[in-house]
Design a protein around this motif. Structure first.
Motif, short mmCIF file in Angstrom:
data_model
loop_
_atom_site.label_atom_id
_atom_site.label_comp_id
_atom_site.label_asym_id
_atom_site.label_seq_id
_atom_site.Cartn_x
_atom_site.Cartn_y
_atom_site.Cartn_z
N PRO A 201 0.80 -1.23 0.00
CA PRO A 201 0.00 0.00 0.00
C PRO A 201 0.83 1.28 0.00
O PRO A 201 0.46 2.26 -0.64
N GLY A 202 1.97 1.27 0.71
CA GLY A 202 2.78 2.48 0.78
C GLY A 202 3.31 2.90 -0.58
O GLY A 202 3.34 4.09 -0.92
N ALA A 203 3.72 1.93 -1.36
CA ALA A 203 4.26 2.21 -2.69
C ALA A 203 3.20 2.19 -3.77
O ALA A 203 3.40 2.72 -4.86
N GLY A 204 2.08 1.55 -3.49
CA GLY A 204 1.03 1.44 -4.50
C GLY A 204 1.39 0.52 -5.64
O GLY A 204 0.98 0.73 -6.78
N ILE A 205 2.15 -0.53 -5.35
CA ILE A 205 2.56 -1.47 -6.39
C ILE A 205 2.41 -2.90 -5.89
O ILE A 205 2.32 -3.16 -4.69
N ILE A 206 2.41 -3.82 -6.85
CA ILE A 206 2.49 -5.24 -6.56
C ILE A 206 3.94 -5.66 -6.71
O ILE A 206 4.55 -5.47 -7.77
N GLN A 207 4.51 -6.16 -5.64
CA GLN A 207 5.92 -6.54 -5.68
C GLN A 207 6.11 -7.72 -6.61
O GLN A 207 5.37 -8.71 -6.55
N ALA A 208 7.14 -7.64 -7.44
CA ALA A 208 7.32 -8.62 -8.50
C ALA A 208 7.70 -10.00 -7.97
O ALA A 208 7.04 -10.99 -8.27
N TRP A 209 8.77 -10.06 -7.24
CA TRP A 209 9.36 -11.35 -6.92
C TRP A 209 9.67 -11.46 -5.43
O TRP A 209 9.86 -10.47 -4.74
#
Length: 400
Positions: free
Chosen positions: A155-163
């Motif tokens: 949520p903090g970065a607003g991304i889905i972590q890749a790996w």
């Protein structure tokens, strides 16, 4: 969404530099012959692999068999669903539904699911299976995979972590451009359940990709890092490209394809504008025959081509074109380029042999810096080649 586009980033498309052979548009007879050859290969490989899966890339042109443990296994199942749509043959449906059971077990038992490629795995196997047959187990498996994918949202970065583990400092806060094609699984899950959390995560991730993966000149980073707590953008890098500041060809193709596919789900027209920026950059840097080198820094010389990147780009161009107005001249140019690219692949890059386990396309590249799958068949290249052939012959509802 709050990203904005720099109009100067849209390079004019240099149509004069594109292969002259592409100007004829779709050659339906040639496409039909290519489909026939592709289906013959699918039949050979279905007999060869049984309920196993091809490895991500071939060795000396032939895929080894493997269990359902790689990020690429959905592409083979997706090819079976495409073959079923092309023919209505029960053997493809039956084989793909057996794969659905395997994918259900995989998400249930958490077998190598600690990555973002759950969309590649489950959109092409289980969302497709649900869409084409209404099989409840397919929807259950796809929803289980979407929940696993949502757990990777930071949520903090607003991304889905890749790996990797979310606590892994080497991977924490990393997104990659490939994930554009994983997001449709989240949109499907939101529509299927009514839960807006899936859609919110996908919307925020595509915003971050649009703002930070895409460079001002219309090229793309392969990967980009954020501070996972504050969300501050840190830096872009490559993983499979030539250099951090080069443009990995298949990554650019993921962008050309992924932004319009997400537009299908969220309706943000800026994604279509952005896809045009990426498409022109890609098309303006092709070699004479129009099939990209593995990195767009190379337009001539001894470096290997990547037929798989060309197949992905062709599908992306066709997806992009259908979202442009009929009167937009770029719509016709993108359609013509996609058809020409597929024709070149069929004529000069298709494997026309009859070896069981061989791929549909030769001269692909998996991971050039690591020396993996260089000048080999790549299973995603085979899938997108067949998807492009399907797109050129009918109005097709994507599995994405």
């Amino acid at each position: 969404m709050s990203f904005s586009l720099n109009p100067a980033a849209l390079e004019p498309l240099n149509t004069a530099a594109l292969p002259a052979s592409w100007r004829g548009g779709v050659d339906r007879a040639a496409i039909d012959r290519a489909i026939e050859r592709a289906l013959d290969a699918v039949d050979r490989n279905l007999a060869h692999f049984g309920d196993a899966f091809p490895r991500p890339s071939s060795t000396h042109g032939v895929y080894a068999a493997m269990d359902n443990t790689e990020w690429t296994n959905g592409f083979w199942t997706g090819m079976l669903w495409l073959a079923y749509e092309l023919t209505d043959a029960p053997r493809y449906r039956a084989a793909a539904l057996r794969h659905v059971h395997s994918f259900h077990t995989r998400q249930r038992d958490r077998i190598n699911v600690n990555h973002h490629d759950l969309g590649f795995l489950y959109s092409l196997s289980c969302v497709a299976g649900w869409q084409l047959t209404g099989e409840p187990l397919a929807a259950e498996a796809a929803l289980g995979a979407a929940r696993l994918l949502l757990q990777r949202y930071l949520p903090g970065a607003g991304i889905i972590q890749a790996w990797g583990e979310l606590s892994d400092p080497a991977q924490r806060g990393r997104m990659i451009i490939d994930c554009n094609l994983n997001l449709p699984l989240l949109y499907w899950a939101s529509d299927h359940t009514g839960d807006p959390a899936f859609r919110m995560a996908a919307d925020r991730h595509i915003e971050a990709a649009a703002r930070h993966i895409v460079r001002p000149d219309g090229s793309t980073f392969h990967t980009f890092f954020f501070d996972p707590a504050s969300g501050a953008p840190l830096h872009g890098k490559t993983h499979q490209g030539h250099a951090d500041d080069s443009c990995w060809a298949r990554g650019q193709a993921w962008g050309i394809s992924g932004f319009p596919l997400v537009y299908r789900h969220n309706g943000d027209a800026r994604l279509i504008e952005l896809a045009q920026v990426l498409a022109n950059y890609f098309l303006n840097r092709l070699p004479e025959d129009g099939v990209c080198y593995w990195d767009l820094d190379f337009t001539s010389g001894p470096e290997p081509r990547d037929s798989s990147g060309a197949a992905v780009a062709a599908c992306g161009l066709l997806e992009l074109a259908q979202h442009l107005p009929l009167a937009d001249p770029l719509r016709a140019e993108y359609e013509r380029a996609a058809a020409g690219m597929v024709r070149t692949l069929a004529q000069d890059y298709a494997d026309t042999g009859i070896t069981p386990g061989a791929g549909l396309l030769k001269h692909g590249v998996y991971h050039k810096p690591n020396g993996v799958g260089v000048d080999e068949a790549c299973i995603w290249g085979d899938y997108f080649y067949l998807e492009a052939l399907v797109r050129l012959t009918r109005t097709w509802r994507p599995y994405w």
